[in-house]
Motif scaffolding. Sequence first.
Motif, short mmCIF file in Angstrom:
data_model
loop_
_atom_site.label_atom_id
_atom_site.label_comp_id
_atom_site.label_asym_id
_atom_site.label_seq_id
_atom_site.Cartn_x
_atom_site.Cartn_y
_atom_site.Cartn_z
N GLU A 34 0.84 -1.21 0.00
CA GLU A 34 0.00 0.00 0.00
C GLU A 34 0.87 1.25 0.00
N ARG A 35 1.88 1.23 0.84
CA ARG A 35 2.75 2.41 0.95
C ARG A 35 3.56 2.62 -0.32
N GLU A 36 4.13 1.55 -0.88
CA GLU A 36 4.99 1.71 -2.05
C GLU A 36 4.21 2.00 -3.32
N SER A 37 3.00 1.46 -3.43
CA SER A 37 2.20 1.71 -4.62
C SER A 37 1.38 2.99 -4.50
N GLY A 38 1.02 3.36 -3.26
CA GLY A 38 0.21 4.55 -3.04
C GLY A 38 -1.21 4.43 -3.55
N CYS A 39 -1.67 3.18 -3.77
CA CYS A 39 -2.99 3.00 -4.37
C CYS A 39 -4.12 3.03 -3.33
N TYR A 40 -3.81 2.65 -2.10
CA TYR A 40 -4.87 2.55 -1.09
C TYR A 40 -4.30 2.89 0.27
N PHE A 41 -4.95 3.83 0.95
CA PHE A 41 -4.56 4.23 2.30
C PHE A 41 -5.48 3.54 3.29
N ASP A 42 -4.91 2.62 4.08
CA ASP A 42 -5.69 1.84 5.05
C ASP A 42 -5.84 2.67 6.33
N MET A 43 -6.96 3.35 6.46
CA MET A 43 -7.18 4.23 7.59
C MET A 43 -7.21 3.45 8.91
N GLU A 44 -7.76 2.24 8.89
CA GLU A 44 -7.84 1.43 10.10
C GLU A 44 -6.45 1.06 10.59
N PHE A 45 -5.57 0.66 9.68
CA PHE A 45 -4.20 0.33 10.03
C PHE A 45 -3.46 1.56 10.54
N PHE A 46 -3.65 2.70 9.86
CA PHE A 46 -3.02 3.95 10.26
C PHE A 46 -3.48 4.35 11.67
N GLU A 47 -4.76 4.20 11.94
CA GLU A 47 -5.29 4.55 13.26
C GLU A 47 -4.68 3.67 14.35
N ASP A 48 -4.50 2.40 14.04
CA ASP A 48 -3.90 1.49 15.02
C ASP A 48 -2.47 1.92 15.36
N LEU A 49 -1.72 2.35 14.36
CA LEU A 49 -0.36 2.82 14.60
C LEU A 49 -0.36 4.07 15.48
N VAL A 50 -1.28 5.00 15.18
CA VAL A 50 -1.35 6.25 15.94
C VAL A 50 -1.73 5.98 17.39
N LEU A 51 -2.76 5.17 17.61
CA LEU A 51 -3.25 4.92 18.96
C LEU A 51 -2.24 4.15 19.81
N ASN A 52 -1.33 3.44 19.15
CA ASN A 52 -0.29 2.72 19.88
C ASN A 52 1.01 3.50 19.96
N GLY A 53 1.01 4.74 19.44
CA GLY A 53 2.16 5.61 19.55
C GLY A 53 3.39 5.14 18.79
N LYS A 54 3.19 4.41 17.69
CA LYS A 54 4.31 3.95 16.87
C LYS A 54 4.63 5.03 15.84
N TRP A 55 5.24 6.10 16.32
CA TRP A 55 5.36 7.32 15.51
C TRP A 55 6.26 7.14 14.30
N ASN A 56 7.33 6.38 14.42
CA ASN A 56 8.20 6.15 13.26
C ASN A 56 7.45 5.40 12.16
N LYS A 57 6.67 4.39 12.55
CA LYS A 57 5.90 3.63 11.57
C LYS A 57 4.76 4.48 11.01
N VAL A 58 4.21 5.37 11.82
CA VAL A 58 3.16 6.27 11.34
C VAL A 58 3.69 7.12 10.19
N GLU A 59 4.85 7.73 10.40
CA GLU A 59 5.42 8.60 9.36
C GLU A 59 5.89 7.80 8.15
N LYS A 60 6.41 6.59 8.40
CA LYS A 60 6.87 5.78 7.28
C LYS A 60 5.71 5.39 6.37
N TYR A 61 4.59 4.98 6.98
CA TYR A 61 3.41 4.62 6.18
C TYR A 61 2.86 5.85 5.46
N LEU A 62 2.80 6.96 6.16
CA LEU A 62 2.27 8.20 5.59
C LEU A 62 3.12 8.70 4.43
#
Length: 716
Positions: A34-62
């Motif tokens: 998803e990240r490399e193709s940029g075709c689909y942004f998984d909001m549920e996955f992104f929210e899970d990263l944010v709520l768990n404070g995985k900030w490096n992974k949040v920015e990497k996915y974004l």
Amino acid sequence: MASEKRSALNKELLFLILQFCNDEGYKRTAHIFERESGCYFDMEFFEDLVLNGKWNKVEKYLSGFTSINDNKFSTKIYFEIRKLNFLEALDKNDRAKALDILMKDLKVFAQDNEELYREMTQLLTLDNFREHELLSMYEDAESSRKILMDELKKLIEVNPIFHGKLKFPVIKSQRLRRLINQGLNWQHIQCKYPQPNPDIETLFEDHVCQWPHDHLFMQSTDNPQLDASLPVFPSSWFCGPSTVTQAVSREDICVSGPITSGRGYNNHIVATTSVNMRDSNTMSQNSLLGAEYEVASTVLHSGRNHSPESSVSDDLPIISMNNGMLQNFEPVSHTDLPKTVARILNESSSPMSMDFHPSILNDVHLLVLALSVGTDIGDIGLWDVNLGVKMLSRNFTVWNIGACSTMFKTAMMKDPCMSVNCIAWSPNGSFFGIAYSKHIVQLYSYHGVTDVQQKLEIDAHVGGVNDLAFATPSKQQLVITGGDDKLIKVWDVITGVQMHNLEGHEAPVYSLCPHCKDGIHFIFSTSVDGKIKAWLYDNMGARVHIDAPGLACTTIAYSADNKRLFSCGTNKNGESFLVEWNESEGDAKRTYQGLCENSSAVVQFSPIKENFLAAADDHVIKIWDMDKVEQLTIIDAGDLPAKPQIRFNKDGTLLAVIASENKIKILATAYGLQLLNASVTGFVNSSSDVSDGPRKHVINPSSSVANSGEADAHVQ
């Protein structure tokens, strides 16, 4: 115009690949794609990263979708993420980390708002940043992350860069596989000499049938049969008298017994997919294009098309491939898995262990449930699953306190709480036993309905009795127990006399699995330190010593045909392992993917007939094809704990799972649901097209169903 169509088709191909990754359980790969193709942004996955404070992974996915300077919305998104990361560091009094975030991550915003950057710098000088008037409402990291996520959702939804990327398109399940099947069939149509049951060995080259007299068609592709006299395990697994182990044939050691705290028995479901092929000798282009087969897949995605119409395909039939390659593409039919919540049994306290009566559903409709009430009473209950009625309930009492050891009496005086660790039926259903959390094992004789009589009470172990299983070597009724005292003991069910005392584990015994093959009786045992041992009924020590994968607290079981050995367990680091053993080599043949990486409890599992494995993990029941390491599908019964306990009945038509709020949900296949409903109608429609159970009439003219509920579980 042509280039635009190609671009659209390329984008659709990306979605098909992404769907395939999700179907196969490659979640991490899917998010990278998803990240490399940029075709689909998984909001549920992104929210899970944010709520768990995985900030490096949040920015990497974004970063796969937008950068800081793309527009004002993107700039705001990055700023809010880094600001909260900065504040959390300050809240933990980690000023070094806060300074690093300020200098490396937040400095990029200084040129546009120097005053704001200066104020954030001054926060480093405060003992508590909440002293700043704008930050006085900051509570804690958890609540702040939720507030941040709400704001990020709004920013992402209005950001034009994310337009068209927030919704996954509606695609029929297993679409990429269907396209491959269609392509292979089309290639077969073009063959000059189309052969019956063509062997397709690769997808990397076009398929072409060989001339019928080619030697390839005369050569068998089956594996040679192994010598039945070979031992099950290699010599490196064994210790002790060699004269015992050499007499064991390849299929002599099997595990099928009860397992502690809701761990699965060797109960099964038939789960097969029917593919109706026409006679290949008369196969033509028209017959191929007109062929029909059922591909009702259970692999669905939440929030996408779950309509019944999407589960039946009118695509081309699947050509069988050599070594089972293309057979692995066949999805599983919905009717073969117990996915419908047919009954909900309500309890006043939390169930700890349960076991179905061994009779087929058509004959006896019973499920024994052992309950822990969190006090000094360990209740047991006997349920009629057909009616959803509790027929019998017993509170824990010591039957003969005078016969109990002083150690047991002392333990009860110090802590009177008693719970049930395991409850299990004997193979013939005439007895069931309860292993308690302190010393005691109680056996009941069962004579039908509510005719339950006290049989034996045994002060079996020092500490908890962690597992209990029945066995019948030499037609002698025995019960086997394992406990905290690292011992395994074998008792005569009729007399209560101890027959064997098996010593050798260096940690508390976790589970027991007795088995008999060709007249040779074994007991498999596991301990909490990740050791597996096999014993004979002779007090001469363990004959087999194996380390469980990851030294996990493990249960083991064979497939229904006794040909394949599996184990599943979780170690102290929360790593779970579901593996198939290579018996001839003594190591793991394949390790199944899809279990959670950080489990707080031991994952429960069970083979399902000869085809599938089931494991209770991450609030759902996960299913694997035994021949594929990737997760096949899940059954979501709703409101399940993180590691629910499961139990299949003997013929696999019912699945009991412990749910939240002291509920036990009974899931049924299509045929199982018919049998359960027969108690109301008094009739089973044996002519209906269901293939997961025997066709027998059941007459039970009861007219009421208590403590039951009916709903559909989501199969994803």
